[in-house]
Scaffold this motif. Sequence first.
Motif, PDB file in Angstrom:
ATOM      1  N   UNK A 164      19.831  -9.441   0.713  1.00 52.50           N
ATOM      2  CA  UNK A 164      18.824  -8.688   1.160  1.00 52.50           C
ATOM      3  C   UNK A 164      17.909  -8.701   2.199  1.00 52.50           C
ATOM      4  N   UNK A 165      17.172 -10.120   1.075  1.00 52.88           N
ATOM      5  CA  UNK A 165      15.428 -10.615   2.522  1.00 52.88           C
ATOM      6  C   UNK A 165      16.213 -10.672   3.463  1.00 52.88           C
ATOM      7  N   UNK A 166      16.716 -11.132   3.407  1.00 53.08           N
ATOM      8  CA  UNK A 166      17.034 -12.298   4.843  1.00 53.08           C
ATOM      9  C   UNK A 166      17.559 -11.302   6.172  1.00 53.08           C
ATOM     10  N   UNK A 167      18.315 -10.332   5.466  1.00 50.80           N
ATOM     11  CA  UNK A 167      18.834  -9.111   6.584  1.00 50.80           C
ATOM     12  C   UNK A 167      17.970  -8.003   6.493  1.00 50.80           C
ATOM     13  N   UNK A 168      16.458  -8.057   5.849  1.00 46.94           N
ATOM     14  CA  UNK A 168      15.668  -7.238   6.018  1.00 46.94           C
ATOM     15  C   UNK A 168      14.903  -7.791   6.742  1.00 46.94           C
ATOM     16  N   UNK A 169      14.720  -9.064   7.362  1.00 42.86           N
ATOM     17  CA  UNK A 169      13.763  -9.627   8.199  1.00 42.86           C
ATOM     18  C   UNK A 169      14.273  -9.944   9.447  1.00 42.86           C
ATOM     19  N   UNK A 170      15.988  -9.704   9.681  1.00 44.99           N
ATOM     20  CA  UNK A 170      16.886  -9.748  10.870  1.00 44.99           C
ATOM     21  C   UNK A 170      16.076  -8.564  11.475  1.00 44.99           C
ATOM     22  N   UNK A 171      16.488  -7.379  10.364  1.00 45.83           N
ATOM     23  CA  UNK A 171      16.109  -6.539  10.912  1.00 45.83           C
ATOM     24  C   UNK A 171      14.557  -5.688  11.996  1.00 45.83           C
ATOM     25  N   UNK A 172      13.908  -6.378  10.534  1.00 45.16           N
ATOM     26  CA  UNK A 172      12.493  -6.692  11.191  1.00 45.16           C
ATOM     27  C   UNK A 172      12.485  -7.144  12.332  1.00 45.16           C
ATOM     28  N   UNK A 173      13.242  -8.189  12.748  1.00 46.70           N
ATOM     29  CA  UNK A 173      13.003  -9.556  14.174  1.00 46.70           C
ATOM     30  C   UNK A 173      13.698  -8.385  15.520  1.00 46.70           C
ATOM     31  N   UNK A 174      14.761  -7.638  14.938  1.00 43.88           N
ATOM     32  CA  UNK A 174      15.408  -6.637  15.641  1.00 43.88           C
ATOM     33  C   UNK A 174      14.958  -5.718  16.421  1.00 43.88           C
ATOM     34  N   UNK A 175      14.006  -4.892  15.457  1.00 45.44           N
ATOM     35  CA  UNK A 175      12.948  -4.227  15.906  1.00 45.44           C
ATOM     36  C   UNK A 175      12.245  -4.667  16.732  1.00 45.44           C
ATOM     37  N   UNK A 176      11.231  -5.701  16.487  1.00 51.93           N
ATOM     38  CA  UNK A 176      10.090  -6.012  17.058  1.00 51.93           C
ATOM     39  C   UNK A 176      10.457  -6.405  18.559  1.00 51.93           C
ATOM     40  N   UNK A 177      12.013  -7.094  18.391  1.00 60.19           N
ATOM     41  CA  UNK A 177      11.934  -7.915  20.186  1.00 60.19           C
ATOM     42  C   UNK A 177      12.536  -6.257  20.984  1.00 60.19           C
ATOM     43  N   UNK A 178      13.361  -5.511  20.351  1.00 61.21           N
ATOM     44  CA  UNK A 178      13.466  -3.623  20.973  1.00 61.21           C
ATOM     45  C   UNK A 178      12.116  -3.686  21.585  1.00 61.21           C
ATOM     46  N   UNK A 179      11.304  -3.594  20.628  1.00 62.62           N
ATOM     47  CA  UNK A 179       9.586  -2.921  20.552  1.00 62.62           C
ATOM     48  C   UNK A 179       8.650  -3.181  22.016  1.00 62.62           C
ATOM     49  N   UNK A 180       9.019  -5.348  22.075  1.00 63.39           N
ATOM     50  CA  UNK A 180       8.475  -5.542  23.065  1.00 63.39           C
ATOM     51  C   UNK A 180       9.127  -5.566  24.374  1.00 63.39           C
ATOM     52  N   UNK A 181      10.712  -5.088  24.236  1.00 60.45           N
ATOM     53  CA  UNK A 181      11.201  -5.170  25.200  1.00 60.45           C
ATOM     54  C   UNK A 181      10.482  -3.666  25.848  1.00 60.45           C
ATOM     55  N   UNK A 182      10.499  -2.547  25.264  1.00 62.64           N
ATOM     56  CA  UNK A 182      10.314  -1.524  25.641  1.00 62.64           C
ATOM     57  C   UNK A 182       8.821  -1.113  26.192  1.00 62.64           C
ATOM     58  N   UNK A 183       8.079  -1.787  25.576  1.00 62.86           N
ATOM     59  CA  UNK A 183       6.845  -2.644  26.127  1.00 62.86           C
ATOM     60  C   UNK A 183       6.763  -3.038  27.226  1.00 62.86           C
ATOM     61  N   UNK A 184       7.686  -4.277  27.551  1.00 67.85           N
ATOM     62  CA  UNK A 184       7.316  -4.477  29.001  1.00 67.85           C
ATOM     63  C   UNK A 184       7.502  -4.365  30.213  1.00 67.85           C
ATOM     64  N   UNK A 185       8.589  -2.467  29.623  1.00 65.44           N
ATOM     65  CA  UNK A 185       9.440  -2.772  30.582  1.00 65.44           C
ATOM     66  C   UNK A 185       9.246  -0.961  30.903  1.00 65.44           C
ATOM     67  N   UNK A 186       7.642  -0.642  30.675  1.00 66.18           N
ATOM     68  CA  UNK A 186       7.364   0.627  30.178  1.00 66.18           C
ATOM     69  C   UNK A 186       6.911   1.486  31.877  1.00 66.18           C
ATOM     70  N   UNK A 187       7.259   2.167  32.322  1.00 65.05           N
ATOM     71  CA  UNK A 187       7.262   2.478  33.698  1.00 65.05           C
ATOM     72  C   UNK A 187       7.720   1.640  35.264  1.00 65.05           C
ATOM     73  N   UNK A 188       8.702   1.005  34.581  1.00 61.48           N
ATOM     74  CA  UNK A 188       9.481   0.647  34.922  1.00 61.48           C
ATOM     75  C   UNK A 188      10.602   1.241  35.672  1.00 61.48           C
ATOM     76  N   UNK A 189      11.175   1.253  36.824  1.00 61.07           N
ATOM     77  CA  UNK A 189      12.642   1.896  37.343  1.00 61.07           C
ATOM     78  C   UNK A 189      14.034   1.492  36.736  1.00 61.07           C
ATOM     79  N   UNK A 190      14.854   2.156  36.080  1.00 59.95           N
ATOM     80  CA  UNK A 190      15.205   1.863  35.307  1.00 59.95           C
ATOM     81  C   UNK A 190      17.033   0.556  35.608  1.00 59.95           C
ATOM     82  N   UNK A 191      16.412   0.668  37.299  1.00 62.99           N
ATOM     83  CA  UNK A 191      17.736  -0.422  38.196  1.00 62.99           C
ATOM     84  C   UNK A 191      16.249  -1.594  38.008  1.00 62.99           C
ATOM     85  N   UNK A 192      15.111  -1.064  37.963  1.00 60.61           N
ATOM     86  CA  UNK A 192      14.886  -2.802  38.006  1.00 60.61           C
ATOM     87  C   UNK A 192      14.144  -3.068  36.013  1.00 60.61           C
ATOM     88  N   UNK A 193      14.197  -2.975  35.273  1.00 62.12           N
ATOM     89  CA  UNK A 193      14.305  -3.337  34.393  1.00 62.12           C
ATOM     90  C   UNK A 193      15.539  -4.215  33.364  1.00 62.12           C
TER      91      UNK A 193
END
Length: 81
Positions: free
Chosen positions: A4-33
């Motif tokens: 369970x701890x490994x699955x939760x850690x992987x889930x946390x990593x996935x969420x952090x990677x998506x959050x960082x991706x969203x912050x990095x592409x904030x305000x950028x046109x969809x075609x340029x993301x």
Amino acid sequence: MWGLSEHLQALTLDELRVANWQRGNEGVKASKQSKRPTPVDRPGTKSKRADKNSPERIARRNAAKVRAAQRRSAIARGEIT
């Protein structure tokens, strides 16, 4: 197998990677993301990347290309309207 701890850690990593991706592409046109990050592979699950290039899928893809070429040539000869 992962516990369970490994699955939760992987889930946390996935969420952090998506959050960082969203912050990095904030305000950028969809075609340029940049491309959305892929999730961490979990053990015991089939990888989609490996499945796309399996021998069965490659054979079906090649057969479909042959059928399409035969159909195009039949249309060019006037056999199919």
